[in-house]
Design a protein around this motif. Structure first.
Motif, mmCIF file in Angstrom:
data_model
loop_
_atom_site.group_PDB
_atom_site.id
_atom_site.type_symbol
_atom_site.label_atom_id
_atom_site.label_comp_id
_atom_site.label_asym_id
_atom_site.label_seq_id
_atom_site.Cartn_x
_atom_site.Cartn_y
_atom_site.Cartn_z
ATOM 1 N N LYS A 200 37.177 -50.957 -7.335
ATOM 2 C CA LYS A 200 38.429 -51.338 -7.971
ATOM 3 C C LYS A 200 38.452 -52.843 -8.182
ATOM 4 N N THR B 155 39.146 -45.952 -11.701
ATOM 5 C CA THR B 155 39.884 -46.280 -10.476
ATOM 6 C C THR B 155 41.363 -46.529 -10.737
ATOM 7 N N ILE C 148 38.581 -43.683 -3.526
ATOM 8 C CA ILE C 148 37.866 -44.679 -4.328
ATOM 9 C C ILE C 148 36.599 -45.118 -3.597
#
Length: 642
Positions: A549, A516, A542
């Motif tokens: 993340k 990420t 993402i």
């Protein structure tokens, strides 16, 4: 007792006595017995003299052994074998070979025992091949399993697994040692698949698969392979074999799971053992330290101290490493105090760990203090101090220390010290020096650059904005390395807001790989250029790809307690006091003329909203809490994850 009677020993009594002296390695008693034998006239008794010869050889008195051998008027094959074996056991193989040749010339046919000692001590491949030929011509190989095992072991020692396998395959019968030797040979050369094939084949053919030595070899194969399923199967076999209560085996099983990245199974093995030795504690602590569980390391250390067992150097080094990862300077200093109280302060492994810990915890002065008292510095000590300077951006000090090491020491440099030097150059902007040391590493020291060196070099060039040179350098790298060094260049593109190159690098990185941080860097590049739509699309990738993340956080240590904050965090019990102090800080910053870098805000917000988001950044919250909870003048140490 025998000497106090009128009864004297005979040719059966004295060999047993000499054998006892040999087992006890009692040269004093053996010499007295030798004198007694001479008085009784046993000088030419071949059995007594051969046992006397064996006693001297096993007591490592080769001169006396050879004197006895030379004085023997009559010798048999056992006498010759004993003297040859004595030379080989004393690492005087050349003299042993000379005696073998002399024996052959005099008409004695060497036996399997003759060759076992010579082959076992062989340090020359050409000699080993000659001995193999002799053994083959004499027809000793097929029927003499110990000799065949010795030959296989010789080939394994030289890394010639095919030679060992050729001996193994011609055997009509094989002992557990035969199987263990060939399996160990395949493990040593990294052919784990063939090793396990032979292991399974052995289990089907013989009922000797529960040998502990063999299981230890198999576990080492699992460690190399890193295959968790295989490790679980081997553990099951160990349990069935009844070796799970052995301290050595428990420790090996724990390490096997740790090397297979299954820290939870390693912990289960640890907890199952009722009486834990210090080595088991050390292995569990080291495993947690290796995989980044510093809190668990410290908890285990506290448990260990309550048991009454005394931690060894390796245990303490792992604890200190955990303090470094945790960024806990206060705990690190407590461990240093423990080290001094328990007489470990002069241990080089511990000193190296302390230097590393103080460097990572931001206390370079303490690192220098420890470094200054190390008496016999090895390469690891120098590298740790150089790395400490590197991560503090003290490039001049790092290079100066490196030059001092080259002048005062005569080390063969390794990969680690050059990684530290390149890191120092990167963090200090020493482009010319960094390129020079990178080239010198291979040209002057014969060290082939690894991925860490290439990454440092590209990071160095990227930080300095030398994008053309960075691209040229990547193109000249080995193909297998190229895919792994684009990330630092993408980070540099974010710093210099180079959108075109950033997009190019992102394509090279393959965003589908699941990291990420690369998505975030590319989104930040778009943000810096005002390309809000592209930034939003990149960030949405993402979520769409099921990636997570990690949020940015900052931690500060106050009175031994670590407090972690994220942006806008209000979970702290004294959140009101923190935000009150933060408001005071923001007012003072504005009065001092501070202007926020609003371009680093990655969301499409109005100017005032950007400023507000920066005011509650995790670092500011950590600083505010530090100011609220400490006396004026206290040093605050913070660690960030991003």
């Amino acid at each position: 007792m025998l000497r106090n009677t009128n009864i004297h020993g005979n040719s059966f009594t004295f060999p047993l006595l000499f054998k006892a002296c040999a087992a006890l390695t009692s040269l004093y008693d053996g010499t007295k017995l030798h004198a007694h034998v001479l008085q009784l006239g046993f000088q030419q008794d071949i059995f007594v003299q051969t046992s006397l010869l064996d006693m001297y050889s096993k007591c490592t008195d080769l001169v006396s052994a050879r004197n006895v051998f030379d004085e023997m008027l009559t010798r048999n094959i056992i006498s010759w074998n004993t003297m040859i074996s004595a030379y080989c056991r004393g690492f005087r193989v050349t003299e042993g070979i000379s005696l073998l040749k002399e024996m052959w010339v005099l008409g004695f046919d060497p036996s399997a025992s003759t060759f076992i000692s010579v082959v076992g001590a062989c340090t020359n491949l050409q000699l080993g091949l000659s001995l193999h030929c002799c053994v083959y011509k004499l027809g000793l190989l097929r029927c003499e399993i110990p000799l065949a095992n010795s030959l296989m072991n010789m080939y394994v020692k030289f890394g010639l697994i095919d030679g060992a396998r050729s001996v193994f395959d011609i055997l009509d019968e094989r002992s557990i040692i035969s199987w263990t030797t060939i399996i160990d040979g395949y493990i040593n050369v990294g052919n784990i698949g063939e090793a396990f094939y032979l292991f399974n084949r052995m289990r089907q053919m013989v009922a000797a698969s529960q040998d502990m030595v063999l299981l230890i070899k198999i576990i080492s194969g699992c460690v190399q392979q890193g295959n968790l399923l295989l490790a679980s199967s081997v553990h099951s076999l160990v349990l069935k074999s009844g070796y799970d209560g052995e301290a050595l085996m428990d420790n090996l099983i724990l390490n096997m799971y740790a090397k297979c990245s299954d820290i939870f199974s390693a912990r289960r093995v640890f907890e199952r053992v009722e009486e834990k030795c210090i080595f088991l504690w050390t292995s569990m602590i080291a495993a947690y330290a290796q995989y980044g569980y510093p809190a668990e390391v410290l908890d285990l250390f506290k448990r260990l101290l309550r048991t009454g067992l005394k931690p060894n150097e390796a245990t303490v080094a792992s604890i200190i490493s955990a303090c470094a990862d945790l960024g806990s300077l206060s705990v690190g200093k407590e461990i240093e105090h423990y080290v001094k109280l328990n007489g470990l302060a002069s241990n080089r492994q511990v000193q190296t760990s302390l230097i590393h810990m103080f460097g990572k915890c931001g206390s370079i002065d303490n690192a220098e203090e420890v470094f200054s008292v190390v008496l016999n510095r090895d390469l690891a000590v120098w590298s740790s101090m150089i790395n400490g300077y590197a991560i503090h951006g003290m490039g001049n000090e790092a290079l100066k220390l490196f030059h001092q090491m080259q002048i005062t020491e005569n080390f063969s440099l390794d990969h680690a010290v050059f990684t530290s030097i390149l890191l120092a150059c990167s963090h200090s902007g020493f482009v010319e020096d960094g390129v020079k040391y990178f080239k010198s590493m291979k040209n002057d020291y014969g060290i082939e650059p690894g991925i860490e060196h290439y990454t440092c070099l590209i990071d160095l060039l990227g930080r300095a904005g030398h994008f053309d040179l960075a691209l040229k350098t990547i193109e000249e790298m080995p193909v297998q390395v190229q895919t792994q060094v684009w990330a630092p260049l993408l980070s540099a593109c974010s710093k210099y807001r180079n959108i075109e190159l950033g997009e190019y690098v992102a394509r090279k990185l393959d965003l589908n790989a699941g990291d990420t941080s690369n998505y975030v860097l590319l989104a930040n590049i778009y943000t810096s250029g005002g390309m809000w739509k592209e930034a939003a699309v990149t960030r949405s990738m993402i979520r769409n790809r099921g990636l997570f993340k990690e949020p940015g956080w900052s931690q500060v240590e106050i009175n031994g307690n670590i407090h972690v904050f994220t942006a806008g965090d209000r979970s702290h019990r004294q959140s009101a006091d923190i935000y009150k102090k933060l408001d005071e800080l923001n007012i003072k910053l504005k009065e001092a003329g501070y202007i926020a870098e609003k371009d680093i805000v990655v969301h499409d917000l109005e100017t005032e909203e950007k400023e507000e988001s920066l005011k509650v950044h995790s670092e500011r919250l950590a600083v505010a809490w530090g100011l609220v909870s400490t006396e004026p003048g206290t040093t605050l140490t913070m660690i960030k994850n991003l």
